[in-house]
Design an enzyme around this catalytic site. Structure first.
Site, PDB file in Angstrom:
ATOM      1  N   ILE A 139       0.816  -1.221   0.000  1.00 42.94           N
ATOM      2  CA  ILE A 139       0.000   0.000   0.000  1.00 42.94           C
ATOM      3  C   ILE A 139       0.846   1.265   0.000  1.00 42.94           C
ATOM      4  CG2 ILE A 139      -1.912  -1.171   1.123  1.00 42.94           C
ATOM      5  CD1 ILE A 139      -1.244   0.345   3.681  1.00 42.94           C
ATOM      6  N   GLY A 197       4.325   1.347  -1.282  1.00 42.56           N
ATOM      7  CA  GLY A 197       5.564   1.247  -2.040  1.00 42.56           C
ATOM      8  C   GLY A 197       6.559   0.302  -1.390  1.00 42.56           C
ATOM      9  N   SER A 208       1.689   0.396  10.457  1.00 40.68           N
ATOM     10  CA  SER A 208       3.001   0.907  10.000  1.00 40.68           C
ATOM     11  C   SER A 208       4.081  -0.157   9.961  1.00 40.68           C
ATOM     12  CB  SER A 208       3.499   2.044  10.917  1.00 40.68           C
ATOM     13  OG  SER A 208       2.648   3.140  10.877  1.00 40.68           O
ATOM     14  N   THR A 235       7.221  -2.672   6.289  1.00 41.67           N
ATOM     15  CA  THR A 235       8.672  -2.708   6.054  1.00 41.67           C
ATOM     16  C   THR A 235       9.400  -3.252   7.279  1.00 41.67           C
ATOM     17  OG1 THR A 235       8.529  -0.878   4.504  1.00 41.67           O
ATOM     18  CG2 THR A 235      10.690  -1.293   5.484  1.00 41.67           C
ATOM     19  N   ALA A 281      15.502   0.264  10.200  1.00 35.74           N
ATOM     20  CA  ALA A 281      14.224   0.903   9.882  1.00 35.74           C
ATOM     21  C   ALA A 281      13.237   0.697  11.018  1.00 35.74           C
ATOM     22  CB  ALA A 281      13.650   0.312   8.587  1.00 35.74           C
ATOM     23  N   VAL A 331       6.899   3.788   9.919  1.00 35.01           N
ATOM     24  CA  VAL A 331       6.918   5.078   9.228  1.00 35.01           C
ATOM     25  C   VAL A 331       5.512   5.602   8.904  1.00 35.01           C
ATOM     26  CG1 VAL A 331       7.538   6.219   7.065  1.00 35.01           C
ATOM     27  CG2 VAL A 331       9.225   4.816   8.245  1.00 35.01           C
ATOM     28  N   GLY A 332       4.612   4.747   8.467  1.00 32.79           N
ATOM     29  CA  GLY A 332       3.390   5.221   7.811  1.00 32.79           C
ATOM     30  C   GLY A 332       2.498   6.138   8.619  1.00 32.79           C
ATOM     31  N   GLU A 333       2.333   5.829   9.898  1.00 29.12           N
ATOM     32  CA  GLU A 333       1.253   6.488  10.626  1.00 29.12           C
ATOM     33  C   GLU A 333       1.587   7.767  11.412  1.00 29.12           C
ATOM     34  OE1 GLU A 333       0.453   2.495  12.039  1.00 29.12           O
ATOM     35  OE2 GLU A 333      -1.663   3.002  12.015  1.00 29.12           O
TER      36      GLU A 333
END
Lengths: 766, 291, 164
Positions: free
Chosen positions: A495, A497, A536, A539, A722, A725-727
């Protein structure tokens, strides 16, 4: 154009592929219109479903007369609850229900479906269904709903299933489901630490305010869409979802099919943001099983706004105390989230956000999940956190202002760091909140702050936000092809990338150019397991599995090559599609040769299949700090964004281009919630603005270019450090705007969205 | 959308005859940006039509003509983008270019027509206040031929116009601009674009030797129809063009509007907007008159 | 209702298609003619995902419009460009390439309409300011990007188109 920076701890030169801005591998299909979304798929003999929604927010359904609709030419079937086999009855959660037997619980709740080959025919016949309702008193306001004498939203609940919320966030839960007590409160989340009264007593300033934030919609541009086909034995579902395996498991339980005979294919998805987990798949599957033909259902925008799973409104009272030196001494809060007609609001996450950003010895937090006769809610990017953050982040500014302290310094002084407890008591791992604050202080928006503030009606506001992220197991497979290229297969829907990031990870492991690696999203029959693409974590978890799978495949290749090169695997390296002896580049075998040796007729080595599987147990919380620059029209109350900057800790940005995109996208959603977005209901529980004209998403005119500052404080377990990240990027937007408006006008707006009318009211102009 | 029949006449005469013949089950459609959207979601403010008569192919409804003495003629089928982009309208009828250029998106303006904006009769129609302030005439074609009606008489209520069934708005005529006149239209919307006016104000003001000799003000979205703010006009005419006059006009305009509270804003908020925006719009129009 | 025959050229190719009057042009393009580029995000002209460029028989030039609001018979005689028609001889249009390179694509659902809007903008204004870009794209909602990288993509495309 907007400034972009990355602040890295590590040496820039150690990686060739990860850490490099990389265009998405699927972008070419998307810019040419070739990418296939669910509604682009057509199957032979496919029928279209149109769905009748309840005309009342709360009503007993006396009868559903479908005779005229069934007789309408071209109609293949009209389906009500009476036509469906007994699935879960009186389910506590919406995902167990298709059409209610006798009671409608929200306006627009699906009651019946018409199937026809021509969607126009189905739509016309829908109007011929005659429902006899007995209207019941709707409960619309959650604060009213909590009162002891409030009418009940619905019959008492049993066995609330929390699996969907847990996909988004891993909070240590002590919250009790209140199914034993008839009432409209579905759950309570208490968090306590220390003695708040003692904490307030030692404070030099104590403030208490109430903060309201609206019910909002994820507003993915692609509405929910699903196709199902049942061949008598196997069920195949193409759908716009973040959670293919979750859907499979749920369908199996509800429909009584084994999981190995359900194939859920996450088609290309036009946005989800937490709102596309599991919604229409059960209904469409049940319809397809009933008529034994493929069935497609695509929600109209209006239906999606009426009957998907938007995000809850909240009514939050917060009391905080601070010493003259800026030390936070006590925090007390009562959070009320409106979950709609079924449980599903992530209240523990809100309760964690409100007390989880700052060291505070004394906490007393209680969160309530309250039911009303409105559509039930789901996740929207860090669910429940933005509402709570609005309160705490405005309080930090207000207390700092009262004490004459700098808002950034006050936050730095109290910011949580590794080892500090969350409200639940769980300790934070290493996090980057302080680093984000330092990075935002370097943003152009923050640096020009004094000049901005000097101009009339202009101001700058700061706010932070954080999110724990979800945890689920993940796996991946990496195979060597006969020509030396690699195929990686994962089961997580892409969703954001992530497939491009997985390609970069694989490239890094092998030292192989990106175009020699293809990452494929499989489906629930062909791919190894992955959790839902939510929380999130994709990844963070699947990326780790991909790295392990790539390393496993590489080791298999080294072992084969070692035999031929008369060296040990440890003496070998992989460079540009070859296995070489370190220090002797002439002694090399190409991946293509290894590919042939492991695939051809009579090949002497087994096929190379790398396997990676992980269980994720350690959260890698993500923090962000954001600065908003506004100009307020003191005549009309209009707030114009003149600049916006975001700093966020990504741990390690595997693809900085995607990470910036996630930061900007999330920030823009936070700004939408801050300034425009609000689902409006009337006293009867009917949605008044179920379209994209009156439910206002920010347009290109409304947002300035968003400046990004990537911060990298590595996580313990994530690939290359990592973290999630998303949220986080959506979380502080409302607070940052409220603080900026206060900075510009001296006026505090406590209701979001911060509309011109609310600004004028706060200023006392109307 | 539920089914309907479709006709595409080539002339106004043909269109009028068709509408009469088909009866009230037929409805004209031009750009479709408002009508089709309403028909789709079943939230039509009108009876769902059995027939649509498309006006898009009628060339006599197209075009913009201007003469120094004759004034401006705009075919009702002229697209909003062409109105907003017309050099003569931008130059001589600025408030109309302002209004037409604010409607929806590039796409909306490329499809929607000025006639459609008027005939939908939304109280918030963005070209209406300017047309009222310019005292435009609406040329209506029906079975008895043409009649010309002041635009003010067209608007009868939300979604209701003075046009009888079988009549069509053929064109709009605006008088030649008076020298030393400035005009402006502003509206308030929560978003900067893609939005419906919460309040809109148009002013056409003539200033001679520092005195306002003629003032035409019209308001949108603050009453059942767009309307002329005559009390505000009266306070301005004969006054010196100064802040005091602007403030008085603003108060008068706020006084004569009768907004409703709805999802787009409360009555109080709209009334406040009328006051602050009228002051700004009049001031800007006075400035434009000098230039 | 009886079907009507309309003639349209889509991306240079002539099509004769029988339509019902209550079909929108978007439905005709997607369902009757099998194109997948233009998308339906709202059906009411508010999101722009269905944007195409259409030149009617009386039009001097193509216009960007929302095909969800145009009735199919109203497109009779029109020349239509959808996202599928932008790339020439297998080479992406500079706007398409810039959207890829600048990171202007995320979920991709708004992308076909957004690219068409950007293309229409640059056709009429080869060197737009940021504000002109924002105005040109305001009818195309994107929920993923916050628009920043889309603005950058349009600037990149404009620059490349001017220098080529």
């Amino acid at each position: 154009m907007a400034q972009e920076t990355t602040t890295r701890e590590r040496d820039e030169t150690t990686h060739r592929f990860v850490g490099q801005p990389t265009p998405r591998s699927d972008a070419s299909a998307k810019v040419t219109g070739r990418a296939l979304y669910t509604d682009d798929i057509k199957l032979p003999r496919m029928l279209h479903a149109k769905v009748l929604g309840s005309a009342y927010a709360h009503a007993r359904i006396r009868s559903v007369d479908t005779v005229k609709a069934r007789q309408f030419p071209g109609v293949e079937a009209v389906v009500t609850s009476a036509d469906l086999p007994a699935h879960k009855k009186n389910p506590s959660n919406r995902r167990g229900i298709i059409f209610p037997d006798d009671e409608a619980l929200f306006f627009g709740q699906p009651l019946a479906a018409v199937l026809a080959a021509d969607p126009h025919v189905a739509a016309e016949a829908l109007a011929l269904i005659d429902v006899e309702y007995e209207p019941l008193a709707p409960v619309v306001d959650p604060v009213e709903a909590m009162k002891p004498d409030a009418p009940l939203v619905r019959a008492p609940l049993h066995d609330i299933d929390r699996s969907e919320e847990q996909g988004h966030v891993a909070v240590d839960l002590e919250s009790g489901n209140k199914e034993d007590r008839p009432g409209n409160v579905a759950s309570e989340t208490p968090f306590k630490r220390g003695d708040v009264e003692a904490g307030f007593a030692e404070a030099d300033v104590v403030i208490e305010h109430t903060w309201r934030s609206a019910m909002v919609h994820q507003s993915y541009i692609e509405p929910h869409s699903t196709i199902a086909d049942f061949d008598g034995s196997e069920l195949t579902v193409w759908t716009s979802t973040q959670a293919p395996f979750y859907i499979r498991d749920e369908l199996a339980q509800t429909l009584g099919l084994p999981e190995n005979r359900i194939r859920v294919i996450a088609a290309e998805m036009g946005g989800g943001f937490g709102g596309k987990i599991y919604l229409t798949e059960l209904m469409v599957s049940a319809l397809a099983m009933l008529v034994r033909r493929p069935v497609k259902y695509v929600m109209s925008r209006h239906e999606d706004m009426l009957a998907a799973t938007p995000a809850p409104s909240a009514h939050i009272t917060l009391k905080t105390g601070m010493r003259r030196d800026g030390t936070l001494t006590a925090l007390q809060s009562r959070l009320i989230y409106d979950t709609g007609a079924f449980p599903g609001a992530a209240v523990p996450a809100g309760a964690t956000a409100i007390g989880g950003y700052y060291k505070c010895p004394n906490l007393d937090i209680i969160g309530y999940e309250v039911m009303t006769n409105k559509v039930s809610v789901g996740a929207l990017r860090a669910p429940a956190a933005h509402n709570a953050t609005y309160a705490i982040e405005c309080h930090m500014d207000m207390m700092a202002a009262e004490l004459g302290l700098d808002p950034l310094e006050v936050r730095l002084k109290n910011a949580v760091e590794e080892g500090d407890p969350m409200p639940s008591g769980q300790a934070y791992p290493r996090i980057g909140l302080r680093e984000c604050l330092r990075a935002i202080s370097e943003s152009s928006v923050w640096k020009r702050r004094s000049a901005t503030k000097a101009a009339p009606n202009r101001g700058v506001g700061l706010a932070v936000g954080g999110w724990l992220g979800g945890l689920q197991p993940a796996s991946a497979v990496c195979c060597l092809n006969s020509d030396g290229t690699l195929n990686v297969t994962v089961g997580a829907a892409d969703i954001t990338g992530v497939n491009t990031s997985f390609q970069q990870i694989t490239a890094e492991v092998f030292g192989l150019p990106l175009d020699r690696i293809t990452v494929t999203y499989g489906d629930t029959k062909t791919a190894p397991y992955a959790g839902m693409s939510a929380g999130s974590k994709t990844t963070y978890t699947v990326g780790r599995a991909v790295k392990l799978a790539a390393e496993d495949a590489r080791l298999q290749m080294l072992e084969i090559a070692a035999q031929r090169l008369e060296a040990t695997p440890e003496e070998l390296e992989t460079v540009d599609g070859e296995v070489r002896v370190k220090g002797s580049p002439d002694r090399a075998i190409t991946f293509a040769r290894l590919g042939r040796w492991t695939t051809n007729f009579g090949a002497r080595y087994p096929a190379v299949v790398g396997r990676g599987a992980i269980s994720a147990t350690k959260a890698a919380p993500g923090f962000t700090a954001q600065a908003a620059e506004v100009e307020v029209d003191s005549d009309t109350g209009e707030v114009t964004l003149t600049g916006f900057a975001i700093a966020q800790d990504a741990g390690f940005a595997i693809n900085p281009l995607s990470v910036e995109g996630q930061m900007q996208g999330g920030a823009s959603q936070g700004l939408g919630l801050a300034l425009w977005e609000e689902m409006l209901y009337d006293a009867e529980g009917r949605l008044l603005n179920g379209n994209l004209l009156d439910y206002r998403l920010p347009t290109a005119r409304d947002l300035p270019p968003i400046e990004t500052h990537i911060v990298e404080v590595p996580s313990e377990e994530g690939p290359y450090g990592a973290r999630i990240v998303g949220e986080p990027s959506i979380v502080p937007g409302i607070a940052a705007i409220s603080n900026a408006v206060a900075d510009a006008t001296g006026t505090r707006v406590t209701d979001a969205p911060i509309t011109p009318e609310r600004v004028l009211r706060a200023m006392g102009k109307i | 959308m539920r089914p309907f029949g479709y006709y595409a006449p080539r002339t106004l005469e043909e269109a009028v005859a068709l509408l009469r013949e088909l009866g009230e089950v037929a409805r004209p459609v031009a750009g479709g940006t408002d009508l089709v959207a309403q028909m789709k979601e079943g939230r039509a403010k009108f009876r769902y039509p059995d027939m649509l008569v498309s006006l898009a192919g009628i060339s006599e409804m197209q075009g913009i003509d201007f003469g120094e003495s004759a004034g401006l003629r705009i075919g009702a089928g002229t697209r909003l983008a062409d109105v907003a982009g017309s050099p003569v309208i931008r130059d001589r009828y600025r408030a109309l270019a302002d209004g037409a250029g604010l409607i929806g998106s590039v796409q909306t303006m490329n499809m929607g027509t000025i006639g459609g904006n008027i005939c939908n009769a939304a109280p918030s129609a963005d070209t209406a206040p300017a047309l009222l302030a310019y005292e435009a005439e609406a040329v209506i074609v029906g079975r008895d031929g043409r009649r010309s009606v002041p635009i003010e008489e067209i608007f009868k209520g939300p979604g209701v116009t003075a046009l009888e069934h079988g009549e069509l708005l053929a064109e709009l005529r605006l008088p030649a601009p008076v020298p030393n006149t400035g005009s402006v239209y502003r509206r308030h919307t929560p978003r900067k674009q893609m939005d419906i006016a919460v309040a809109g104000v148009a002013a056409v003001i003539t200033v001679e030797s520092g005195v306002i000799t003629r003032a035409r003000l019209a308001l949108g979205a603050v009453g059942p129809t767009p309307f002329r703010a005559r009390q505000a006009e009266a306070t301005l005419e004969g006054s010196r063009a100064n802040d005091d006059a602007f403030t008085r006009a603003a108060a008068a305009a706020a006084n004569e509007c009768s907004p409703i509270s709805d999802v787009r804003g409360s009555a109080e908020f709209r009334q406040h907007l009328v006051r602050v925006m009228t002051e700004t719009v009049v001031r800007e129009a006075v400035l434009a008159a000098g230039a | 209702m009886p079907k009507q025959i309309i003639n349209v050229r889509i991306n240079g190719e002539a099509h004769e298609v029988a339509v019902e009057p209550n079909w929108t042009l978007l439905e005709t393009i997607r369902e009757a003619l099998g194109f997948t580029g233009p998308k339906e995000g709202c059906g009411t002209g508010d999101c722009g995902a269905c944007s195409i460029i259409l030149r009617g028989p009386q039009d001097e030039r193509g216009r960007l419009l929302t095909s969800c609001l145009m009735l199919a018979p109203q497109a009779d005689g029109a020349e239509i460009t959808t996202i599928e028609g932008l790339a020439a001889d297998g080479t992406l249009h500079p706007v398409q390439q810039a959207f890829i390179d600048a990171g202007g694509v995320q979920c991709g659902f708004c992308t076909p309409g957004m690219v068409m809007a950007a293309t229409a903008l640059l056709d009429s204004n080869p060197n737009p300011s940021l504000e002109e870009i924002q105005r040109g794209l305001a009818g195309n909602l994107c929920r993923c990007t916050g628009y920043t990288k889309i603005f950058a993509a349009v600037e990149m495309a404009a620059q490349r188109m001017r220098s080529s």
